[in-house]
Design a protein around this motif. Structure first.
Motif, PDB file in Angstrom:
ATOM      1  N   ARG A  37       0.831  -1.197   0.000  1.00 51.56           N
ATOM      2  CA  ARG A  37       0.000   0.000   0.000  1.00 51.56           C
ATOM      3  C   ARG A  37       0.867   1.249   0.000  1.00 51.56           C
ATOM      4  O   ARG A  37       0.576   2.217  -0.703  1.00 51.56           O
ATOM      5  N   THR A  50      -3.400  -0.561  -4.975  1.00 49.50           N
ATOM      6  CA  THR A  50      -4.790  -0.185  -4.770  1.00 49.50           C
ATOM      7  C   THR A  50      -5.478  -1.139  -3.796  1.00 49.50           C
ATOM      8  O   THR A  50      -6.311  -0.729  -3.001  1.00 49.50           O
ATOM      9  N   GLY A  51      -5.143  -2.393  -3.905  1.00 46.96           N
ATOM     10  CA  GLY A  51      -5.767  -3.391  -3.044  1.00 46.96           C
ATOM     11  C   GLY A  51      -4.965  -4.666  -3.096  1.00 46.96           C
ATOM     12  O   GLY A  51      -3.847  -4.690  -3.613  1.00 46.96           O
ATOM     13  N   TRP A  52      -5.534  -5.693  -2.548  1.00 45.95           N
ATOM     14  CA  TRP A  52      -4.765  -6.933  -2.523  1.00 45.95           C
ATOM     15  C   TRP A  52      -5.659  -8.132  -2.760  1.00 45.95           C
ATOM     16  O   TRP A  52      -6.873  -8.070  -2.565  1.00 45.95           O
ATOM     17  N   LYS A 102     -14.121  -4.471  -7.847  1.00 44.17           N
ATOM     18  CA  LYS A 102     -14.138  -3.524  -6.749  1.00 44.17           C
ATOM     19  C   LYS A 102     -13.182  -2.357  -6.986  1.00 44.17           C
ATOM     20  O   LYS A 102     -13.298  -1.326  -6.347  1.00 44.17           O
ATOM     21  N   VAL A 103     -12.213  -2.551  -7.852  1.00 45.21           N
ATOM     22  CA  VAL A 103     -11.239  -1.476  -8.052  1.00 45.21           C
ATOM     23  C   VAL A 103     -11.235  -0.905  -9.457  1.00 45.21           C
ATOM     24  O   VAL A 103     -10.592   0.093  -9.708  1.00 45.21           O
ATOM     25  N   ASN A 130      -7.385   4.241  -6.226  1.00 48.17           N
ATOM     26  CA  ASN A 130      -8.749   3.882  -5.859  1.00 48.17           C
ATOM     27  C   ASN A 130      -9.682   4.950  -6.411  1.00 48.17           C
ATOM     28  O   ASN A 130      -9.276   6.075  -6.671  1.00 48.17           O
ATOM     29  N   ILE A 143     -16.292   4.087  -8.038  1.00 50.97           N
ATOM     30  CA  ILE A 143     -16.470   2.631  -8.023  1.00 50.97           C
ATOM     31  C   ILE A 143     -17.015   2.190  -6.671  1.00 50.97           C
ATOM     32  O   ILE A 143     -17.900   1.340  -6.580  1.00 50.97           O
ATOM     33  N   ARG A 148     -20.571   2.890  -6.577  1.00 49.06           N
ATOM     34  CA  ARG A 148     -21.301   1.893  -7.356  1.00 49.06           C
ATOM     35  C   ARG A 148     -21.524   0.617  -6.528  1.00 49.06           C
ATOM     36  O   ARG A 148     -22.596   0.033  -6.510  1.00 49.06           O
ATOM     37  N   GLU A 149     -20.475   0.216  -5.820  1.00 45.63           N
ATOM     38  CA  GLU A 149     -20.584  -0.990  -5.003  1.00 45.63           C
ATOM     39  C   GLU A 149     -21.581  -0.794  -3.866  1.00 45.63           C
ATOM     40  O   GLU A 149     -22.357  -1.694  -3.553  1.00 45.63           O
ATOM     41  N   GLN A 194     -25.152  -1.241  -4.674  1.00 41.58           N
ATOM     42  CA  GLN A 194     -25.620  -2.616  -4.831  1.00 41.58           C
ATOM     43  C   GLN A 194     -26.179  -3.181  -3.535  1.00 41.58           C
ATOM     44  O   GLN A 194     -26.843  -4.198  -3.524  1.00 41.58           O
ATOM     45  N   ASP A 253     -16.994  -3.739   4.119  1.00 37.09           N
ATOM     46  CA  ASP A 253     -16.318  -4.540   3.093  1.00 37.09           C
ATOM     47  C   ASP A 253     -16.077  -3.750   1.810  1.00 37.09           C
ATOM     48  O   ASP A 253     -15.057  -3.904   1.156  1.00 37.09           O
ATOM     49  N   VAL A 254     -17.037  -2.905   1.477  1.00 33.64           N
ATOM     50  CA  VAL A 254     -16.878  -2.105   0.259  1.00 33.64           C
ATOM     51  C   VAL A 254     -15.621  -1.244   0.359  1.00 33.64           C
ATOM     52  O   VAL A 254     -14.890  -1.057  -0.606  1.00 33.64           O
ATOM     53  N   GLU A 273     -12.954  -1.911   1.980  1.00 33.18           N
ATOM     54  CA  GLU A 273     -11.844  -2.738   2.459  1.00 33.18           C
ATOM     55  C   GLU A 273     -10.461  -2.163   2.157  1.00 33.18           C
ATOM     56  O   GLU A 273      -9.605  -2.078   3.019  1.00 33.18           O
ATOM     57  N   PHE A 274     -10.279  -1.732   0.901  1.00 34.14           N
ATOM     58  CA  PHE A 274      -8.941  -1.308   0.504  1.00 34.14           C
ATOM     59  C   PHE A 274      -8.624   0.134   0.882  1.00 34.14           C
ATOM     60  O   PHE A 274      -7.504   0.577   0.729  1.00 34.14           O
TER      61      PHE A 274
END
Lengths: 121, 753, 191
Positions: free
Chosen positions: A95, A100-102, A118-119, B190, B194, B197-198, B201, B244-245, B247-248
């Motif tokens: 990070r 962006t994520g993993w 998701k990304v 990121n 997005i 959008r998630e 849902q 969770d959405v 998460e990152f």
């Protein structure tokens, strides 16, 4: 338009697994076996998402991400690092480098596609 | 497409494991021993199969698993009761699912109606509580219905704690989410859009963007974060789904999630399922079946740790009938499950086998060194002697560890049995309950793989011939439901598997009559009860008037015995008329090594498995009797044992022909019959590594396998049953020799022609 | 028990040189190891040859056909040895230390063939292999892939895949007894 994913990993099996899962999800896949190959591929191709391993020969994943983020055209590309559940430190390091994520290995194909969604737009 | 094949293989391997586990859980459910954990486990297994199947495009499998999963989800939520009928349906559908998995694996197509009935029954079951499990119905509709139901439940009583991560169908709640990205979020590519959008849902959605902090254009930094958002989300997926959405990005933004309409209890303390609150909660979950409200209140401790949070709502799920108040066990079980996560790796079997081979080589090399140094005196070379002893010790340890790697719990074979018994019960119109124990007993993988067929056959036999019809059982004063018990256990160096039933037992009169008819025994032979029972294993014995489409498929118990023997095992039956029968199987722990006796015959040496040897002796002349001018019988302690010359059987030049100058080894067959093997001499006892010959040859009669001796030479491992066969077929010995007095000797009396 | 692998290496080099000399002359070149059985000369594809070793005593397998000499231990693997002379319908070889066993790999199996002596490495073009002439009633030569003429000599090219196909079913067609079909009632009872 088909989205293109760059996968970078020194394990051929992992590359193939990724490719397989991604193709199921309708993505086009290009592959590099280390960070340097990844950068070379980024010079030649436009990609929508990058998935990279961390531990690789020649150029590791952290350096790869740092390097690619230096180029304006790559700044906005989501980069997912492949990590194992135990390596929280790697997650943080990734990070810090700009990931962006993993994706936690071993991944299940459905989960992989979910994370990509998701990304990426 | 090799890789695809490889992934598929992995997937099917996993399916096999999941289906195996599933059987265990289903058994528990069937016996009313299942709890919420069981239902959860069943759900997860189906879910995993569905997930994998989706990745490989096994659409039919996915479609069926989806409906199945929906119903299981309703069950674990407590909205559907695990009543006998619905449990029966779940069992049936698990069978269908496993058929579909196997069809996918073998790339074959099952008839389209295969799963249709089960599918319809599942949909019908879900429909009883107003849930449409049909995936063809619009998802929205389903969601709306769910939401409505949940809302109804919520109006009756407070729902489960909101933070419950495993509850996808929590009540519909409204959350306020405040989201303020920081620069870093954008730097990591990121994208708030997005995320939005998630979020959408998740359910009903209202978004407000606060752009007030955007500076004038000339001061605007293109890579900085300026906009912040507020969202109102109405969702039934719980707060965790919102987190969770993000998460990152949780570290790259300011994020607040608050519930706007918290149910009283949940708000006060999300986990406080106090004894006082619990009774209120229980009926909510049990709305479809108020009668069950008498369930004991879950005695959950105040919950703090996430683990326990998970356990608490599970406790609220009504128990299966008969398992009253398993509540307090809930938290413990959940903890146990976590502890059960065994640390393991998958290793290619080839690698293990390579290791097994290497250890085998080590054993041989050690034997060779030991042989070479035999003539040296231990006193003069104490270090050498000690070193060798220690080496031997280490090799044994190493060998055991390596063998343990090949060992697998018999569970994988046992897992197929519940279904088999269910099907047999249906076919025979009998009521049969299966009990299993010792599923965790471990045996060599190869043995496991070969065990399935004989086991299936013996169970068929028990179900078909052993267990009586419910009417007959009642008449005999037994419960209508018959019992088949399958157990595995390690005793000494062997594994014992027992298949017992509480049926009618063996009809000895009938068996004896049949055996005489088929000339398997002489009419005047006097056999013990046990000897009669074990006649059913003789080739050519089949109780023809009982041939049915279940156990009479042309395969007799002799084949079962052959299969077991091929694994180095033994099988016999014990029976008590009116009370039932037991098949008792003993199997070696491993197929890779064997304790053997090295024999010399002429110029050759052979290995005779120690397990076959009763004794060895050099007979006196008057102990040898000649019968029918050809066969020699050795009289030993009142028994007559036929002599078989190994050098004649194998046509080895130079073997000793005079039994008084040679050595007779009394060997015992699986059927209890004996044979005196005439050899030149015994060289010694040795542990040998078994090497298969079958890669290159069809089975060679009389030879089980090969090994490599200390001197580097290949030596053959004898198969006494094969030797006996050759002896009986090459010399024209009468089928049954009339005994001149003395005890009936099965070795002779049962000799097949 | 001495292994002749060095010989094989030399042979390999020699073959390489010949291949280089002849490269470009025609289609694909193939290299054969040729050996003698009695007065006849045969060859097998060098690519299939794993090792050439001197004859050593085998462990006989009871009640198997003449052509099966038994098995040997080759670095922990059990390798069956077949007597080519017996395979050709002649009496079994009376092996001496001068006899040679050629270890070949056929369809992922390793087997040894007992021959009289190794004679040569032959490099030829594929199109120089003449098909087997049609012969009436000569059974048991189905494993011959063709004939090669080297100078004055005729060398029979043995198709190992054909000779060891399945469980040597091919071999069975010549003999009275099924080869390696196990001690069926007939073979067990014959003697």
């Amino acid at each position: 338009m088909t989205k293109r994913v760059l996968t970078v990993d020194d394990s051929k099996t992992m590359l193939q697994m990724l490719q397989f899962a991604l193709k199921q999800g309708g993505y086009e896949v290009i592959q590099g076996e280390n960070g340097q190959e990844g950068l070379d591929l980024l010079d030649k191709h436009d990609v929508d998402v990058i998935i990279s391993d961390i531990n690789m020969p020649v150029m590791d994943g952290i350096t790869f991400i740092k390097e690619l983020r230096k180029q304006p055209k790559n700044k906005a590309i989501p980069v997912l690092i492949l990590t194992t559940e135990s390596s929280q430190a790697k997650k943080a390091e990734g990070r810090a480098a700009g990931a962006t994520g993993w994706i936690v290995k071993p991944f299940d194909p459905a989960k992989l596609l979910e994370v990509i969604r998701k990304v990426s737009p | 497409m090799d890789d695809l094949q490889q992934f598929k293989q992995t997937f099917f391997q996993e399916c096999e494991e999941l289906l195996g586990d599933l059987e265990g859980h289903l058994m528990a459910l069937q016996h009313g021993e299942g709890d919420s954990n069981t239902l959860n486990a069943v759900f997860r297994a189906i879910h995993s199969i569905k997930g994998g199947a989706g990745a490989f495009g096994f659409d039919r499998l996915v479609a069926f698993a989806h409906i199945f999963e929906t119903v299981l989800d309703l069950m674990r939520d407590g909205r559907l009761q695990p009543e006998p009928d619905s449990v029966a349906l779940v069992l049936h559908c698990a069978d269908i699912l496993s058929d579909l998995v196997r069809a996918a694996q073998s790339d074959s197509e099952l008839p389209l109606q295969h799963e249709e009935e089960g599918r319809k029954a599942l949909i019908a079951l879900a429909a009883t509580i107003g849930v449409n499990a049909d995936p063809h119905a619009a998802d929205d509709e389903l969601a709306a219905l769910d939401a409505e139901l949940a809302a109804q439940a919520a109006s009756v009583a407070p729902p489960e704690p909101a933070a419950e991560p495993e509850a996808p169908k929590a009540a519909l709640l409204k959350y306020l989410v405040k989201f303020a990205p920081r620069d870093a979020l954008y730097q990591r590519a990121n994208e708030p859009l997005i995320l939005i959008r998630e979020l959408r849902q998740l359910g009903g959605f209202l978004a407000k963007a606060d752009a007030s902090t955007i500076p004038p254009l000339d001061q605007l930094k293109p890579e900085a974060a300026y906009i912040r958002w507020e969202f109102e989300i109405e969702t039934d997926r719980g707060e965790q789904a919102i987190w969770d959405v993000f998460e990152f990005v949780t570290d790259d933004c300011d994020l607040e999630v608050t519930c706007l309409n918290p149910p009283a209890q949940a708000a006060a303390a999300p986990a406080a399922v106090t004894p006082a609150a619990a009774p209120a909660a229980t009926p909510a979950i049990e709305t479809p079946k108020p009668a069950a409200a008498a369930n004991p209140a879950p005695k959950s401790p105040p919950v703090a740790a996430p683990m326990q949070q998970q356990a608490a709502p599970q406790q609220a799920v009504p128990q299966a009938a008969g398992a009253a108040g398993a509540g307090p066990a809930g938290a413990g079980a959940a903890g146990g499950e976590a502890a059960k996560a065994v640390r393991s790796i998958r290793v290619d079997l080839d690698r293990v086998d390579k290791l097994v081979n290497m250890v085998g080589e080590l054993v041989i090399t050690h034997a060779m060194i030991a042989q070479q140094t035999e003539h040296l005196h231990a006193d003069q070379h104490p270090e050498l002697a000690n070193g060798l002893a220690e080496l031997s010790h280490h090799i044994r340890d190493l060998q055991e560890s390596v063998m343990a790697m090949r060992a697998q719990p018999v569970k994988s074979v046992f897992a197929r049995l519940p279904r088999l018994v269910r099907e047999l019960a249906t076919l025979t119109n009998k009521k049969i309950r299966l009990e299993m124990s010792g599923e965790n007993t471990e045996i060599d993988k190869t043995v496991i793989e070969q065990l399935g067929d004989p086991l299936t056959h013996m169970i068929r036999n028990s179900a078909d011939h052993g267990i009586e019809s419910p009417e007959d059982r009642m008449a005999a004063g037994k419960p209508a439901e018959g019992l088949i018990h399958v157990s595995a256990d390690q005793r000494g160096g062997r594994i014992v598997i027992e298949i017992s039933d509480d049926g009618r037992g063996i009809n000895r009169e009938k068996v004896m009559k049949k055996a005489i008819e088929k000339k398997l025994v002489s009419a005047d032979a006097v056999l013990s009860n046990e000897e009669i029972d074990n006649l059913i294993f003789l080739p050519g014995f089949s109780t023809a008037d009982q041939v049915s489409n279940i156990s009479g498929r042309g395969v007799g118990m002799d084949v079962v015995r052959q299969n077991i023997q091929a694994l180095g095992g033994r099988v016999h039956i014990q029976s008590r008329p009116g009370h039932g029968s037991s098949f008792i199987l003993t199997l070696p722990l491993t197929l890779a090594v064997l304790d053997g006796m090295v024999l010399k015959v002429g110029v050759q040496s052979y290995i005779l498995p120690l397990a076959n040897i009763v004794e060895s002796l050099r007979p006196e002349g008057d102990q040898i009797n000649v019968v029918a001018n050809a066969s020699q019988l050795l009289r030993i302690r009142g028994e007559y044992v036929p002599l078989v010359y190994l050098h004649r059987i194998f046509k080895v030049p130079g073997g000793i022909d005079d039994p008084t100058k040679a050595l007779v080894i009394i060997v015992e067959m699986e059927d209890g019959s004996k044979m005196g093997l005439v050899v030149d001499e015994i060289i010694g006892q040795q542990q040998v590594v078994i090497k298969s010959l079958e890669e290159n040859f069809d089975p060679i009669r009389g030879v089980g396998a090969a090994t490599i001796l200390g001197n580097g030479r290949v030596s053959l491992i004898l198969d006494v049953a094969g030797i006996k066969y050759i002896a009986e077929h090459e010399t024209h010995r009468p089928a049954a020799i009339a005994l001149q007095g003395g005890k009936a000797q099965p070795g002779i009396a049962l000799a097949a022609s | 028990m001495a292994s002749y692998s060095e010989a094989q290496n030399q042979a390999g080099n020699q073959a390489g040189n010949q291949a280089a000399n002849q490269a470009g002359r025609g289609s694909r070149t193939i290299q054969l190891i040729s050996f003698t059985v009695g007065n006849e000369e045969y060859g097998v594809d060098i690519m299939a040859v794993r090792e050439i070793r001197a004859w050593s005593e085998t462990t006989p397998l009871p009640n198997t056909p003449e052509v099966v000499r038994g098995v040997i231990n080759m670095r922990g693997a059990i390798v069956p040895i077949f007597d080519l002379r017996a395979r050709f319908g002649m009496p079994r070889t009376e092996p001496t230390k001068y006899n040679v066993v050629i270890i070949v790999s056929v369809a992922s199996r390793i087997v040894g063939i007992l021959v009289d002596a190794v004679s040569d490495i032959i490099t030829i073009n594929e199109d120089e292999v003449r098909p087997m002439p049609e012969m009436e009633q000569v059974s048991g030569i189905g494993f011959m892939e063709g004939l090669i003429t080297v100078g004055e000599r005729m060398v029979g090219l043995i198709g190992l895949d054909r000779m060891f196909s399945g469980r040597m079913l091919e071999a069975a067609e010549m003999g009275q007894r099924p080869l390696l079909a196990g001690p069926s009632a007939e073979s067990a009872g014959a003697a």
